[in-house]
Design a protein around this motif. Sequence first.
Motif, PDB file in Angstrom:
ATOM      1  N   SER A   1       0.822  -1.212   0.000  1.00  0.00           N
ATOM      2  CA  SER A   1       0.000   0.000   0.000  1.00  0.00           C
ATOM      3  C   SER A   1       0.858   1.265   0.000  1.00  0.00           C
ATOM      4  O   SER A   1       0.510   2.246  -0.670  1.00  0.00           O
ATOM      5  N   VAL A   2       1.984   1.260   0.726  1.00  0.00           N
ATOM      6  CA  VAL A   2       2.897   2.408   0.678  1.00  0.00           C
ATOM      7  C   VAL A   2       3.417   2.611  -0.759  1.00  0.00           C
ATOM      8  O   VAL A   2       3.391   3.729  -1.269  1.00  0.00           O
ATOM      9  N   PRO A   3       3.862   1.541  -1.452  1.00  0.00           N
ATOM     10  CA  PRO A   3       4.279   1.722  -2.849  1.00  0.00           C
ATOM     11  C   PRO A   3       3.146   2.270  -3.726  1.00  0.00           C
ATOM     12  O   PRO A   3       3.385   3.109  -4.597  1.00  0.00           O
ATOM     13  N   HIS A   4       1.926   1.801  -3.487  1.00  0.00           N
ATOM     14  CA  HIS A   4       0.809   2.253  -4.332  1.00  0.00           C
ATOM     15  C   HIS A   4       0.639   3.774  -4.269  1.00  0.00           C
ATOM     16  O   HIS A   4       0.603   4.453  -5.295  1.00  0.00           O
ATOM     17  N   GLY A   5       0.535   4.298  -3.033  1.00  0.00           N
ATOM     18  CA  GLY A   5       0.373   5.750  -2.877  1.00  0.00           C
ATOM     19  C   GLY A   5       1.582   6.502  -3.417  1.00  0.00           C
ATOM     20  O   GLY A   5       1.446   7.545  -4.068  1.00  0.00           O
ATOM     21  N   GLY A   6       2.757   5.954  -3.161  1.00  0.00           N
ATOM     22  CA  GLY A   6       3.991   6.591  -3.620  1.00  0.00           C
ATOM     23  C   GLY A   6       4.057   6.673  -5.132  1.00  0.00           C
ATOM     24  O   GLY A   6       4.425   7.704  -5.706  1.00  0.00           O
TER      25      GLY A   6
ATOM     26  N   LEU B   1      -2.554  -5.570  -1.197  1.00  0.00           N
ATOM     27  CA  LEU B   1      -2.497  -5.963  -2.611  1.00  0.00           C
ATOM     28  C   LEU B   1      -3.809  -5.621  -3.326  1.00  0.00           C
ATOM     29  O   LEU B   1      -3.823  -5.165  -4.470  1.00  0.00           O
ATOM     30  N   LEU B   2      -4.915  -5.803  -2.606  1.00  0.00           N
ATOM     31  CA  LEU B   2      -6.226  -5.489  -3.185  1.00  0.00           C
ATOM     32  C   LEU B   2      -6.327  -4.002  -3.530  1.00  0.00           C
ATOM     33  O   LEU B   2      -6.899  -3.623  -4.556  1.00  0.00           O
ATOM     34  N   GLU B   3      -5.748  -3.169  -2.686  1.00  0.00           N
ATOM     35  CA  GLU B   3      -5.708  -1.714  -2.931  1.00  0.00           C
ATOM     36  C   GLU B   3      -5.034  -1.422  -4.283  1.00  0.00           C
ATOM     37  O   GLU B   3      -5.543  -0.644  -5.090  1.00  0.00           O
TER      38      GLU B   3
END
Lengths: 191, 592
Positions: free
Chosen positions: B390-395, B425-427
Amino acid sequence: MPEVKNVVLCGVGGQGTILASKILTTGLIDAGYDVKMSEIHGMSQRGGSVTTQVRYGEKVYSPIIGKGAADVLVAFEKMEALRYLDDVKPGGFVIVNDQEIPSLPTLQGACAYPHDALDRVKEKVNTQVIEAAGIAQELGNIKAANVVLLGAMVKALGLGDLDWDKALAACVKPQFLEMNRKAFQAGFQAE
Amino acid sequence: MKHILSGNEAVARGAYEAGVSFASAYPGTPSTEILEEISAKYKDICSEWAPNEKVAMEAAIGASFMGGRSMAAMKMVGVNVAADPLFTFAYTGVNGGMVFISADDPGLHSSQNEQDNRYYARGARIAMLEPSDSQEAKDMMVEGFRISEEFDVPVMLRMTTRVCHSKSLVEFGEVQPQEKKPFVRDLTKYNPVPAMAKLMHASLEKRMARLQAFTEETPLNRMEMHDTAIGVITSGVAYTYAREVFGDSASYLKLGFTSHLPEKLIREFASKVDKLYVIEELEPYLEEHVRMLGIACTGKALIPREGELNPDIIRRALLGEEPELIEYDKSVLAPRPPTFCAGCPHAGFFYELGKLKDVILVGDIGCYALSGNPPLNAKDIALCMGAGFSVPHGGQKVIDKFGGKERIIGVMGDSTFFHTGMNSLLEAAYNRSRIIMCIVDNRTTGMTGHQENPGSGYVLGGGKANDISIPEIVKALGISFIRTVDPMDLAAVRTALKEAMAYDGPAVIVTRYPCALKKYSPEDLAEFGRNTVPYTVDTEKCIGCKSCMKLGCPAIRFDGEKKLAQIDGNACACCGVCAQLCPKDAIGKEEK
C-alpha cells in the motif's frame, strides 16, 4: 546465603549459551537459591551477538544488571569477551573460550577482526582461557563446548558442591549425558 | 515445588490453571512463546495461530460470547491491528472471561517502535494488569479471568520484553476447571447498533465505577513500607529495578492493577514519605495521574521516556551515581550485526532487486528487514506489517502525477501477506496501480522462529491444514500478471523482474523456497529436495573480483592477503547462488 551474584554469558547465536545457563539455573534452584535469568530473542538470533544474564542469591529482584556489575563473564567467543568486558566488575573474573568466529563485516573485509582481543582482555582483568571446542572434540562432540565452559564457570563461582550430575541429567538428552558429564568435569578441572 | 519459567511460559500456565477453552495469537516478539507453550504443554486448550491480531482478538471474543474462557496474545503493535474489535468489546463485555496479552518492547529489541500500550487500557476503557515477574504473570492470568467475569470487562495483561523473556521461580496453583456458560440471546449486550450501543456505553461507565472501587482494595496494589525518606510509585518490571537500586532504603507503592489508579492509596502513600519518585518504563502513565491528583513527584523530568529502563539508569538519574567500569579501547571491535543466513532464499532475490536502476524498494516486517544493510543495500523504506504494497501504491501515484521515472517495488513475506498484505495488494489491484509486488514465500514465518501460517500446510501443533495457494489468492484479488519463480535461480529472477518492469499495471512476483533454517516437511522435501554438497572456490580461477561477496553470505570470506574468496564448507548451505554470481566460473560443488 551470600549476597546476590551476577553472571553474564556472551557469544554468537547458536553457540549454546542458553543451554549452559539453563543447566546453571537448574543446579542453583535445586540448591535453594532464588534465581533470575534474562535472555533476548529475535533479531539477535540471525548471527548477531547474544548475551544471557543469570543472577542468584537469597532474594533477587531485577532480572538484569547494568554495566560493571558481573562477578563472572563467560565469553563463548573472543571478540565477544572484549565487547562485553565492561559488564564485569573491576576485580571480576573472565572465562574465555579460545575461539574466533568472524562477523559478516570482517568476512566482507569491511573491517578487521581484532586477533589480539584476548590480550586486551587479559590486560584488564583476571582471565582464564579454555580451549573448550578442542576439549569437547576430544570427548566426541564439539557441541559440548558449552558444557565445558559451564564446568569452568561453576568452579569460578565456587559452586562445586552443588549436585551438577542431577542438573545435567535434567537438561540434556540421556544419550548425551555421559559425554556431557565428562565435558563438565574437563571444564571444572581446566587450569 | 517451584518451577523456573519465563514470563511467557508462566502466562501459559496461568491460562491452564484458569481453565481457558480457546487461545489465539499471531506470532510477534516478545509474545510468540505464549501460544507455543500452550500448544506443547496444555493440550486441553484449543490453541491456534490466526492470520493477524485482529482476527485472533475477534476469535477469542467469539469464544467468550459462547461462554468459554478465552485469550489472545500479541506484541504491542499487534494491539493496534486488534484495536477495532477491542474498543467495542469493552461495550459488550464478556460472557466467559477474556484476557489478552499485550507484549510491549521497550528498547526495540525486535520492533519498529516502542509504544506504551498502557494507554490502550485507558482509551478503550478496559481493565489492565501489569506483572513484574513470572510468578505475577501466572497469578495475574488467573486473577484476570476472575476480574473479567466479575466486572464484565475484557482484561489486558500488559507485559514487556523483560517480563516475557526473563525466567524466575513460579509456584503453581490448582487448576480451576470451567463449565461452558450458556449463551443467551440479548441484543442489548451483543448487538452494538447505535441505539443499543448508547445503553452499553452507559453500562460501561457503571462497570468502570465498580473497577475504580476495586482498585482501592485489591492486594494487587500494595504499599511496602521501609525507610520513608524516599517513596517510589512503580509498576511492572520497573518495580524490580527500583527495589534493586533502593533496597529497604525507600518505601514502595507497587501497582499491579493499573487501568484504574487507586486515588486514596496514592494520597495515603504520598503523605507518608518525604520525597516521591515515580519510576516507570517509557511514558509517564502513572506520573500523569499522580500529578492530576495535585501531588508533587519526580519521574520523567529525570528518567528518560525512550529506551529500556534498567537499574543503572535509575541510579544515574535519581542518585547521580555512575558504576565503576573497566576502561578499555572499544574502537577495535568489529560490529556483529544480524545477517541473512547461509542459504537464505531472500539473499539472491534482494541482490537482483538491489541492482535495478530508478527503483525505490519498499520492504515490510520480517527477516528481509535486513535487506537494507550492506552489502545488499536494497531496501529503501519500511513501515509496518502489510504496508509493503500500500505504501508503494500511494507513492507511485505521486511519482506518476509529477512525471517521475521511478518505479516502486514492494516486498513482503508469506506470513505478512496473509496478515494484512492481502488488503494491501487489493488496494493496488483495485486502484489500477503499476507497482511491482513481490511475495517472498519461504514456506514459514521465519523471523519469529518458524511458526506455521495459512500457506505452510500445517497448523499450530503440527496438524495438517488446508492447502492455501498464494498465486490463486493473488489471481482472485484481480491481478493478471503473476510470475512464480525459484529465488535460487537468479536468471529466472532477472527474467521475471524484467517482464514485470515492462508491464504497465499491477504485477506480482511470488518466490517460493523454504527458509534455510526451516525443518523441512515431507511436502518440502518432495518439492525442493536437499542439496548436501558444499560449494568451493577454485583458487586457480578466482580473480578476487569480490562479485560473490555482494551476496552477503556468512559462509563466504574474502582473504585480503591472497585476494581470493573462500567458502567455509561447514557453514555453506549448498544453495549455489554464489556460483551464479562468479564471472569466471570459479565456484563449484566440492568433489567427493
